[in-house]
Design a protein around this motif. Structure first.
Motif, mmCIF file in Angstrom:
data_model
loop_
_atom_site.group_PDB
_atom_site.id
_atom_site.type_symbol
_atom_site.label_atom_id
_atom_site.label_comp_id
_atom_site.label_asym_id
_atom_site.label_seq_id
_atom_site.Cartn_x
_atom_site.Cartn_y
_atom_site.Cartn_z
ATOM 1 N N PRO A 88 0.944 -1.340 0.017
ATOM 2 C CA PRO A 88 0.030 0.047 0.010
ATOM 3 C C PRO A 88 0.783 1.340 -0.022
ATOM 4 N N LEU A 89 0.294 2.301 -0.366
ATOM 5 C CA LEU A 89 0.859 3.638 -0.379
ATOM 6 C C LEU A 89 1.480 3.979 1.186
ATOM 7 N N ARG A 90 2.712 4.333 1.221
ATOM 8 C CA ARG A 90 3.073 4.674 2.468
ATOM 9 C C ARG A 90 4.538 5.413 2.141
ATOM 10 N N VAL A 91 4.490 6.468 2.977
ATOM 11 C CA VAL A 91 5.677 7.531 2.727
ATOM 12 C C VAL A 91 6.472 7.524 3.985
ATOM 13 N N SER A 92 7.650 7.421 3.883
ATOM 14 C CA SER A 92 8.511 7.629 5.152
ATOM 15 C C SER A 92 9.863 8.625 4.822
ATOM 16 N N LEU A 93 10.146 9.195 5.892
ATOM 17 C CA LEU A 93 11.567 9.881 5.947
ATOM 18 C C LEU A 93 12.365 9.100 6.806
ATOM 19 N N LEU A 94 13.682 8.708 6.427
ATOM 20 C CA LEU A 94 14.487 8.101 7.394
ATOM 21 C C LEU A 94 15.627 9.037 7.477
#
Lengths: 544, 980
Positions: free
Chosen positions: B156-162
């Motif tokens: 699924p759509l998932r946006v992450s900042l690492l």
């Protein structure tokens, strides 16, 4: 304490002009601003010895700030403006070298030289003019005040004379009461036995019971009326005073309910008078309560119940007997002889003549003697006693009024306020007219319809513990308290601040916080003569 | 009698009721259709055995812009395959990632203009980004150390900042993303015939009116696992007596934002609660309702509650010992935010907004300072205020006449208490028609203002946004003629509501045609049209009631279906509305003069970006200790949200504080950026001069302390005007790695001054505990008593009698003060400075001083003085204190939008204060008595030394003090003082 290390100061980078050592020093302290032989100087509190160079060097050295009388470098000190050509005065150090030319410092000495012009001539002239104008008002006012004082003395004399006259009247009246009392006592005792018998009649007893019940009803009724009136006032105040913007449904419901009950138009519609309102008035008229045959309306009750309660039941009973039975034999009073031993009869006859003439004189019995009875005698006595009481009261009032005139908490030590007792002053502020009846009450009357509120009744002169009663400043403030309670708030109060003026007048009215009013006004009663005023502190009044 | 006593009890109950927060005036989540839907969605996700977001990226649609900077793609929802969404991710120059999603080709358009109002400009997109696509996701790696990564997973759509491989921020990690698409209303005629049985599935067991709006859908619903079985309040919603017609139908936006590695979150002002946001969900959550952002005029708000207040900033900081990050979820509509912690180390949040596109900024930090800077790049830094507005403001509802104002001023002057501004609340105006003086009570407004201004003081006069509907009122008449008033739901005519003046209308500041008109209202010179000529440039403005407050509206505000410019509904822009009003007032006041001069505008409602237009205050607080305490936290939270120029009403708006409380409140207020005393019309007068001894003297000293420290405050504003750093800095900002400080919100540092203050906010307190998070010496500001902190944190106990305020100067600071009391701050312009050098353990110190004319915009042309005072060891045992020109050294970052290329030290402002000098230097914590103190290149100075504890000692006790008398060095010059 480690002493300052004295060394040559670094070259001043600042181009500011160094003030003279005595700048800001008042004449009576100038003798203290001299250096010691060693070139030092001791702070005025003695706490520290500093270089004379440090005096007025724009840097604070002494704990008491005394080394900087002229620079403002030490907080909370005083700067003295010489104000040559005018009057010298102190200003706080916070105003020295702040870039503003102080009006109080007309010589401009509070700022670095060249900043402020010397305006002492202009300011001095203007001051003198202002002072002259004030003095003129004071003089004129003082004249009026003297007339007030004269009035107070006259009034005192008048009251004393009145009291004396009353005292004489009282003496006469007392004698009269004494006589009437004798008569009443006699008639009373003569008729007592017969009366007692009659009083046992069930009819009389029942009348008494009715009377008692009616009295109680009336008392309760009045209580309720008063309560209803008070509630009505509260609700009226709510209705006119609530803020519809708050959208408080509880308040709105209360207002609507009251309007319906009291037949008032909705407050938001007031002023939007339309044809519709007339219709509703007609409707109101129709709704009038239908009463049972012979039943009393509220107005009738108000009128008739007191009369009913005042009924003299004994007379009534006697009349009743007369009505029912055969004509009564001659009145007890005239037929006493039948009960008396013969030996007393001649003396009694003499007494009777006098008594009857008295009774006739007072209208208690008619000349034919048929209607006299003990209650009428009582009535005469009662009236005479009332008159005596009222005379005594009047005398007491006159005496105490005479004394009160010169009470410092009342009309002043010289009675200068007596003339103004009850004088009403008005101030129209547009929406309201405020009425101050001095020593009585302050009222707020709406100019465009609505309820008049009491803002308070006279309570006292200046209540501050810092002001000594009787001093002129004591009379510059009056307090009126316990006015109509504010909706959801305290009782209304007024502080009336007065100054000397030719007229008695209210100048301003402000509600500084909710239900706390401040009025300002003038009165000649506050205008001391110039001599009085000038010497009140033992020195001339020289304020700016 | 019985009935009477009963009645008495009832009245008493009513009376008590009337002194409280009116909970029934405001919605809970369960009374708000879209919030209920959002929370229900979250509850279903929690209960489901497996849960996958229906939203996914269509990999075939991926597009990367020609400069490689912007990634965009189509997004599909498996629930509604026919509906199209577009996703776009950009990385900005400063590393902030912006995620946008909108419905594409829908029946209607979602509101997408929030960014236009909140952002100062379209952010510059980094061109150094390279997107790499895989089957599962697309990612970009960037940052100086190439350690930041933005990953968009497709299904699924998932946006992450690492950062460094660790997830910092995750969008839709819990699958709660839901963008309700526009649809056509289906008249469910049959469904309504069979009403839902009583009690079935009533959300949260609350019987609420809008339950009736639910429509039972009979057919098995394939979307029920996600959306629920019933259509809940999609097309109409009733609250109390108000019905929201919702002509556009459902369009809410749900989004979960997780911080897997951050256990503490801050921000999302304005709420009356602790700084570290307490939980609203999960076991033992502090609150049961989510935090709400919906600008509201809340009468007598609670001192601890997630209920929305007057302003909204949808910015949340997440903090851990490792880093600080933030999300800025740029939505202007009503928004609810749940906060919970799955573990001590993580935070889960769920944001549900009523309308608008998804436009979310991921601020990577990694320090709090970076986050503030990143946020300031988006919405702007706080504006450099007029200098006088940092003085003391005396307000009351109401000073009743011009003579009243004069008398109040006179009393301040008689007591020699400083004050800069007198305020007029609504009663100055005739019938609450703002601008129109009541000529009975204020017959001479210009003369009155001049009488105040002659002492360097100003007036602030209230101008509210509601216009009384009266044709003889020029403001209303002109606005009505221009057709710039907010429209009712019909879209025709003028919306009419109730406020102070009765029937009123509201200017639609979203309409550009209103802008010039509003500015024209403030012109002092008479022109063709009516303008406020009964005013002077010494009059500044207070914007109240701009939530907007509408007394007879739903939740005391406008109906959501009112229509604004461009056909947008009020629901779309509600939280932005108040900011536009203060924005335009700010411009209007500035442009009264040519060239413009700095205005002062106070606003009650605010949004992201409001810091550009002046100050805010925390609204109508209560005169209670609880409100005093929470006010401090609220002001801190506002600072984190960029709105540093904030304060709470001193004394509390409602009630009559006893003298002890009033004194403490002045201590609180004097250490807030905005320092104003205010009082409700029903309260007793409580101006400081009315107090008795000893309270009067104590308050006078507090007022004077504020003025003494004004150079410090102004210098702190300079810094935030460039960096966006909050002026009041809570413990976690100062000591990000000290976990013990994360929850501390009752003590704070002021700017970079080194001042640490812990206001006392409770009754009968005679001592206070202060937390020192570092191994450093702290000096009591008043006694110079040296306290020692510890690297692992240490709590010290200090005396806090009523006249004592726990105030410390951190070792290593140089503080410039002006010690001469004046009536107002402009009168201090030429006063000399005192420098207080508080030596650090290492024996050094540093501080700054910024000065300008405080009134014009000349500072942006370089007319200012910006100095650094640095004390360093010199030689073996010496100390050298010198003044350096920061303006010359760092002209590009000097002040307030003035990105100067060069700084001219001989500027006009400097020339005007050329003679201003340092009159005293106090060095605290020297190790021993000096042998000589000289201005470098000059002769020996006069000085005095009191032995005491040295900065480098381990001991506590009164520090040694060296007082140097009048070194006669000038404030704008380079110089050095050498202590041997």
């Amino acid at each position: 304490m480690i002493p300052w290390v004295f060394l040559v100061c670094s070259l001043p980078l600042s181009a500011a002009v160094v003030p003279t050592k005595t700048l800001g020093v008042s004449p009576d302290l100038s003798s203290k601003y001299v250096p010691s032989k060693a070139g030092t100087w001791r702070c005025l509190d003695g706490s520290k010895e500093i270089s004379w160079d440090f005096v007025n060097d724009d840097s604070c050295d002494c704990l008491d700030g005394s080394d900087e009388p002229g620079t403002g470098a030490c907080p909370d000190t005083q700067f003295y403006c010489q104000n040559e050509g005018h009057i010298g005065t102190y200003i706080p150090s916070s105003r020295v070298n702040d870039g503003l030319c102080e009006v109080q410092c007309c010589d401009g000495s509070d700022e670095r030289s060249g900043v402020c012009p010397n305006l002492c001539k202009e300011i001095g002239d203007a001051y003198k003019k202002k002072r002259d104008a004030e003095l003129k008002i004071q003089r004129e006012g003082a004249k009026v005040r003297s007339s007030y004082i004269a009035y107070a003395h006259q009034e005192k004399k008048r009251l004393e004379a009145e009291a004396q006259a009353l005292a004489e009247q009282i003496k006469i009246k007392e004698k009269e009461v004494q006589r009437l009392q004798d008569i009443a006592e006699r008639t009373e005792s003569l008729s007592q036995a017969a009366l007692e018998q009659k009083k046992k009649s069930p009819l009389y007893q029942s009348l008494l019971a009715h009377n008692n019940a009616l009295k109680s009803l009336q008392r309760e009724h009045n209580k309720h009326l008063e309560r209803e009136k008070a509630l009505g006032e509260i609700l009226d105040a709510l209705r006119t005073g609530y803020n519809p913007n708050y959208q408080d449904m509880a308040v709105l419901e209360a207002v609507r309910g009251w309007e319906e009950l009291a037949g008032l138009p909705h407050i938001n519609d007031v002023g939007k008078e339309t044809e519709g309102s007339e219709e509703s008035k007609e409707e109101d008229a129709v709704i009038e309560e239908e009463l049972e045959e012979g039943a009393l309306s509220a107005d009738d009750l108000q009128r008739e119940v007191p009369g009913l309660l005042d009924t003299d039941y004994i007379s009534l009973m006697l009349e009743h007997e007369e009505h029912i039975q055969a004509p009564v034999e001659g009145s007890i009073l005239f037929d006493l002889t039948s009960y008396m031993p013969d030996s007393v009869i001649p003396a009694y006859e003499d007494f009777k003549d006098i008594l009857i003439s008295w009774l006739q004189k007072f209208g208690i019995v008619s000349a034919d003697g048929s209607a006299a009875d003990s209650s009428r005698a009582q009535q005469a006595l009662h009236d005479a006693e009332n008159e005596l009481d009222s005379l005594k009261k009047n005398m007491e009032t006159a005496e105490s009024d005479a004394k009160e005139i010169f009470n410092i908490h009342g009309f002043g030590a010289k009675g200068e306020w007596k003339k103004l007792d009850g004088t009403c002053l008005e101030k129209d502020t547009g929406d309201y007219t405020y009425e101050v009846c001095l020593f009585k009450e302050v009222k707020q009357k709406p100019n465009h319809g609505g309820t008049t509120f009491s803002l308070g009744k006279f309570e006292s002169w200046n209540p501050s513990s810092e002001v000594e009663p009787g001093r002129p400043e004591f009379y510059q403030k009056q307090v009126y308290k316990h006015g109509t309670r504010c909706w959801n708030g305290p009782e209304r109060n007024v502080v009336l601040k007065l100054t000397c003026g030719v007229e008695n007048a209210i100048l301003t009215v402000q509600e500084l916080e909710k239900c706390e009013y401040e009025f300002t006004g003038t009165s000649p009663a506050l205008c001391l003569s110039v001599q009085e005023n000038g010497t009140k502190n033992g020195q001339p009044r020289e304020e700016l | 009698m019985r009935t009477w006593s009963l009645l008495g009890v009832v009245t008493l109950l009513i009376a008590q009721e009337s002194w409280a927060f009116k909970a029934h005036d405001f919605k809970t989540c369960s009374q708000s259709g879209f919030c209920r839907r959002g929370r229900d969605l979250s509850a279903r996700a929690k209960e489901a055995k497996s849960w996958t977001s229906p939203y996914s990226v269509d990999p075939s649609s991926i597009n990367i812009s020609s400069n490689n900077a912007v990634f965009s793609a189509a997004v599909k929802s498996s629930l509604y395959p026919e509906v199209n969404f577009g996703l776009e991710v950009r990385v900005q120059e400063d590393g902030v990632a912006r995620v946008r999603m909108d419905e594409v080709g829908g029946l209607r358009k979602r509101y997408d203009e929030a960014a236009g109002w909140a952002l100062i400009e379209e952010p510059t997109i980094s061109t150094a980004i390279k997107w790499t696509t895989s089957k599962k996701d697309i990612r970009a790696v960037y940052g100086e150390k190439k350690d930041i990564e933005v990953v968009v997973a497709f299904e699924p759509l998932r946006v992450s900042l690492l950062r460094g491989g660790k997830e910092q921020i995750v969008l839709n990690g819990q699958g709660l993303l839901h963008m309700e698409h526009f649809r056509t209303k289906v008249e469910a005629a049959t469904a309504t015939e069979e009403p839902e049985p009583e009690g079935a599935e009533s959300p949260e067991g609350v019987e609420s009116p809008e339950v009736e709006d639910q429509v039972v859908v009979e057919v098995p619903n394939p979307r029920a696992w996600f959306e629920g079985h019933e259509e809940d309040a999609l097309w109409e919603e009733t609250f109390g007596s108000w019905t929201d017609s919702k002509p556009k139908g459902p369009e809410s936006l749900s989004l979960d934002i997780n911080f897997p590695n951050h256990g503490t979150v801050y921000g999302i002002p304005q709420h009356a609660t602790r700084l570290a946001l307490p939980t609203t969900k999960g076991d033992d959550s502090t609150f049961t309702d989510p935090y709400r952002l919906y600008n509201s005029d809340v009468f007598e708000y609670l001192a601890s509650s997630p209920v929305s207040l007057y302003g909204s900033i949808p910015l949340m900081h997440a903090h851990s010992t490792e880093s600080t990050v933030a999300v800025f979820h740029l939505v202007g509509s009503e928004t609810w935010i749940d906060v919970s912690h799955a573990s001590e180390k993580s935070t889960e949040t769920h944001w549900v907004s009523e309308s608008g596109i998804l436009d979310t900024f991921l601020l990577p930090g990694p320090t709090a300072e970076d986050v503030f800077k990143q946020y300031a790049r988006l919405t702007g830094t706080p504006v450099m205020p007029t200098q006088w507005s940092l003085g003391y403001h005396q307000c009351r509802w109401n000073y009743v006449s011009s003579d009243d104002v004069r008398t109040v001023q006179k009393r301040f002057d008689e007591e020699d208490m400083p004050v800069d501004v007198f305020w007029l609340d609504i009663e100055y105006s005739e019938g609450h028609k703002y601008f129109m003086w009541n000529d009975k009570t204020f017959p001479d407004p210009v003369e009155m203002t001049n009488d105040v201004a002659v002492n360097g003081r100003k007036m602030v006069v209230i101008v509210d946004p509601h216009l009384k509907r009266e044709d003889n009122y020029p403001a209303f008449k002109q606005a009505s003629e221009l057709g710039i008033l907010v429209k009712p739901k019909s879209g025709e005519g003028e919306y009419e509501g109730w406020c102070w003046p009765g029937s009123s209308s509201w200017t639609d500041f979203f309409n550009p045609a209103s802008w010039d008109w509003w500015k024209s209202m403030f012109k002092i010179q008479a022109g063709e049209k009516w303008s406020w000529t009964q005013s002077t440039t010494d009059v500044h403005i207070w914007n109240d009631m701009n939530e907007p407050s509408v007394f007879n509206g739903p939740e005391i505000t406008m109906p959501k279906d009112n229509i604004h410019h461009g056909g947008w509904e009020h629901r779309d822009i509600h939280n932005i509305n108040g900011m536009l009003f203060s924005n335009l007032t700010y411009q209007a006041v500035a442009e009264r003069t040519d060239p413009p001069t700095r205005p002062f505008v106070l606003t009650r409602a605010f949004f992201a970006g409001s810091q550009r237009f002046g100050a805010m205050w925390t609204g109508d607080n209560l005169g209670t200790w609880e409100h005093m305490a929470v006010g401090v936290k609220m002001v801190l939270a506002n600072g984190l949200g960029g709105l540093s120029f904030a304060g709470s009403d001193v004394g509390g708006f409602f009630g009559n504080p006893e003298p002890e409380m009033l004194v403490r409140w002045y201590q609180v207020g004097a250490f807030a950026p905005f320092f104003r005393a205010h009082a409700h019309i029903d309260t007793k007068r409580r101006e400081p001069f009315l107090l008795d001894a000893p309270y009067k003297g104590i308050v006078k000293d507090i007022l004077r302390l504020r003025y003494t420290l004004l150079p410090m405050w102004y210098t702190a504003f300079r810094e935030t005007s460039v960096t966006g750093m909050p002026i009041l800095r809570p413990q976690f900002v100062m000591f990000p790695k000290d976990k013990a400080g994360f929850d501390i919100d009752d003590q704070y540092y002021i700017g970079s001054s080194g001042l640490l203050v812990k206001p006392v906010t409770a009754k009968d307190v005679r001592e206070a505990k202060v937390y020192l998070a570092e191994d450093q010496v702290y000096y009591d500001y008043f006694t110079n008593h040296a306290y020692r902190g510890a690297a692992k944190g240490k709590e010290i106990t200090v005396a806090a009698e009523l006249d004592q305020l726990p105030l410390f100067l951190r070792g290593g600071s140089v503080l410039a003060t002006r010690e001469r009391p004046r009536r107002s701050s402009p009168l201090m312009k030429h006063d000399p400075f005192t420098l207080r050098v508080a030596l650090s353990k290492a024996g050094s110190a540093r501080g700054e001083l910024y000065l300008d004319d405080g009134e014009t915009y000349d500072h942006q042309k370089g007319h200012f003085v910006w100095r650094a005072f640095v004390a360093e060891r010199a030689g073996k045992k010496g100390l050298r204190l010198h003044s350096a020109d920061l303006g010359a050294a760092r002209p590009a970052e000097a002040v307030d939008g003035a990105a100067l290329a060069v700084y001219d030290p001989a500027n006009a402002f400097t020339a005007g204060i050329a003679q201003v000098r340092v009159e005293k230097v106090v060095v605290v914590g020297l190790a021993g008595k000096p042998s000589s103190v000289k201005v470098e290149g000059g002769a020996e100075l006069v000085w005095e030394y009191t032995p005491g504890v040295a900065a480098g000692d381990k001991k506590e006790g009164t520090a040694s003090i060296l007082t140097i008398k009048d070194p006669k060095v000038l404030i704008h010059k380079d110089w050095a003082i050498v202590i041997q």
